[in-house]
Design a protein around this motif. Structure first.
Motif, PDB file in Angstrom:
ATOM      1  N   LEU A  96       6.079  -7.188   3.588  1.00  0.00           N
ATOM      2  CA  LEU A  96       5.133  -6.620   2.640  1.00  0.00           C
ATOM      3  C   LEU A  96       4.316  -7.728   1.967  1.00  0.00           C
ATOM      4  N   LEU A  97       4.971  -8.822   1.601  1.00  0.00           N
ATOM      5  CA  LEU A  97       4.274  -9.931   0.942  1.00  0.00           C
ATOM      6  C   LEU A  97       3.291 -10.628   1.875  1.00  0.00           C
ATOM      7  N   SER A 150      -0.395  -9.638 -11.402  1.00  0.00           N
ATOM      8  CA  SER A 150      -0.844  -8.275 -11.698  1.00  0.00           C
ATOM      9  C   SER A 150      -1.651  -7.696 -10.543  1.00  0.00           C
ATOM     10  N   ARG A 151      -2.619  -8.485 -10.041  1.00  0.00           N
ATOM     11  CA  ARG A 151      -3.430  -8.012  -8.912  1.00  0.00           C
ATOM     12  C   ARG A 151      -2.583  -7.816  -7.666  1.00  0.00           C
ATOM     13  N   ARG A 210       1.287  -1.971  -4.518  1.00  0.00           N
ATOM     14  CA  ARG A 210       1.465  -0.539  -4.841  1.00  0.00           C
ATOM     15  C   ARG A 210       0.599   0.324  -3.936  1.00  0.00           C
ATOM     16  N   LYS A 211      -0.665  -0.120  -3.734  1.00  0.00           N
ATOM     17  CA  LYS A 211      -1.567   0.645  -2.867  1.00  0.00           C
ATOM     18  C   LYS A 211      -1.030   0.707  -1.442  1.00  0.00           C
ATOM     19  N   ILE A 232       2.195   0.351  -0.501  1.00  0.00           N
ATOM     20  CA  ILE A 232       3.458   1.101  -0.469  1.00  0.00           C
ATOM     21  C   ILE A 232       3.217   2.599  -0.604  1.00  0.00           C
ATOM     22  N   PHE A 233       2.352   2.961  -1.528  1.00  0.00           N
ATOM     23  CA  PHE A 233       2.141   4.371  -1.825  1.00  0.00           C
ATOM     24  C   PHE A 233       0.897   4.932  -1.156  1.00  0.00           C
ATOM     25  N   ARG A 234       0.448   4.249  -0.114  1.00  0.00           N
ATOM     26  CA  ARG A 234      -0.714   4.738   0.649  1.00  0.00           C
ATOM     27  C   ARG A 234      -0.362   6.095   1.245  1.00  0.00           C
ATOM     28  N   PRO A 235      -1.237   7.087   1.054  1.00  0.00           N
ATOM     29  CA  PRO A 235      -0.929   8.405   1.646  1.00  0.00           C
ATOM     30  C   PRO A 235      -0.919   8.299   3.166  1.00  0.00           C
TER      31      PRO A 235
END
Length: 186
Positions: free
Chosen positions: A127-128, A168-169, A175-176, A178-181
């Motif tokens: 992910l990173l 923060s960025r 988050r975008k 991971i939680f991408r539809p």
């Protein structure tokens, strides 16, 4: 003389100890994470720190073998990986020669837990990989090595606010991802 990326190799060749300090400050997190990842089963006996010290010694002794057409960071990473593999072999050999009566046997739950942690670590690193190199380094230093933002900023020669903004960025970007539809196939 201030040591930086431009003169660190020549200063190591001149055996300037401050060049080794620069290596520790700049690449210490990379070295430590590679060694720790390779020796994850042997962390409790101090082998990680011992191996990191041997990596630094190998860099110091073998700087003459570094070729300018190579990437210095990749060269350090390769030394770290191979030293850690050597340590792993040595530690396994020692374990194979130990008296079985004095050994502590891990329960299945512990083994499953360790495998899950390694799997989670691998997923997190994957992910990173979506982040820029410096952002990834900041994330690893902050969330894997538990370094304070001020220390990270000092080591990277930036303001603490820059580190916090990048964190923060980076969190927003992750988050975008991971939680991408999920895309709907029709």
């Amino acid at each position: 003389m201030k040591i930086n990326n431009d003169n660190v190799i020549s200063q190591l060749k001149k055996k300037n100890p401050r060049a080794l300090d620069f290596i520790v400050d700049t690449y210490g997190g990379l070295i430590h994470s590679i060694v720790k990842k390779t020796l994850f089963n042997f962390e409790n006996n101090g082998s990680v720190e011992e191996c990191v010290n041997d990596v630094l010694l190998a860099i110091w002794k073998n700087i003459e073998k570094f070729h300018q057409n190579n990437n210095f960071k990749s060269w350090i990473a390769a030394i770290s990986k191979y030293k850690a593999i050597d340590y792993q072999r040595k530690l396994i050999k020692v374990l194979n020669n130990q008296d079985i009566d004095g050994m502590e046997i891990k329960s299945r739950d512990t083994v499953d837990k360790e495998l899950l942690q390694k799997e989670n670590y691998n997923e997190m690193m994957k992910l990173l990989s979506n982040l820029k190199q410096q952002d990834r380094e900041i994330f690893i230093r902050k969330y894997f090595n538990d370094e304070p933002s001020g220390d990270i900023a000092e080591k990277l020669n930036v303001n603490k606010e820059v580190v916090n903004n990048r964190l923060s960025r980076g969190r927003k970007k992750l988050r975008k991802i991971i939680f991408r539809p999920a895309s709907k196939s029709q």
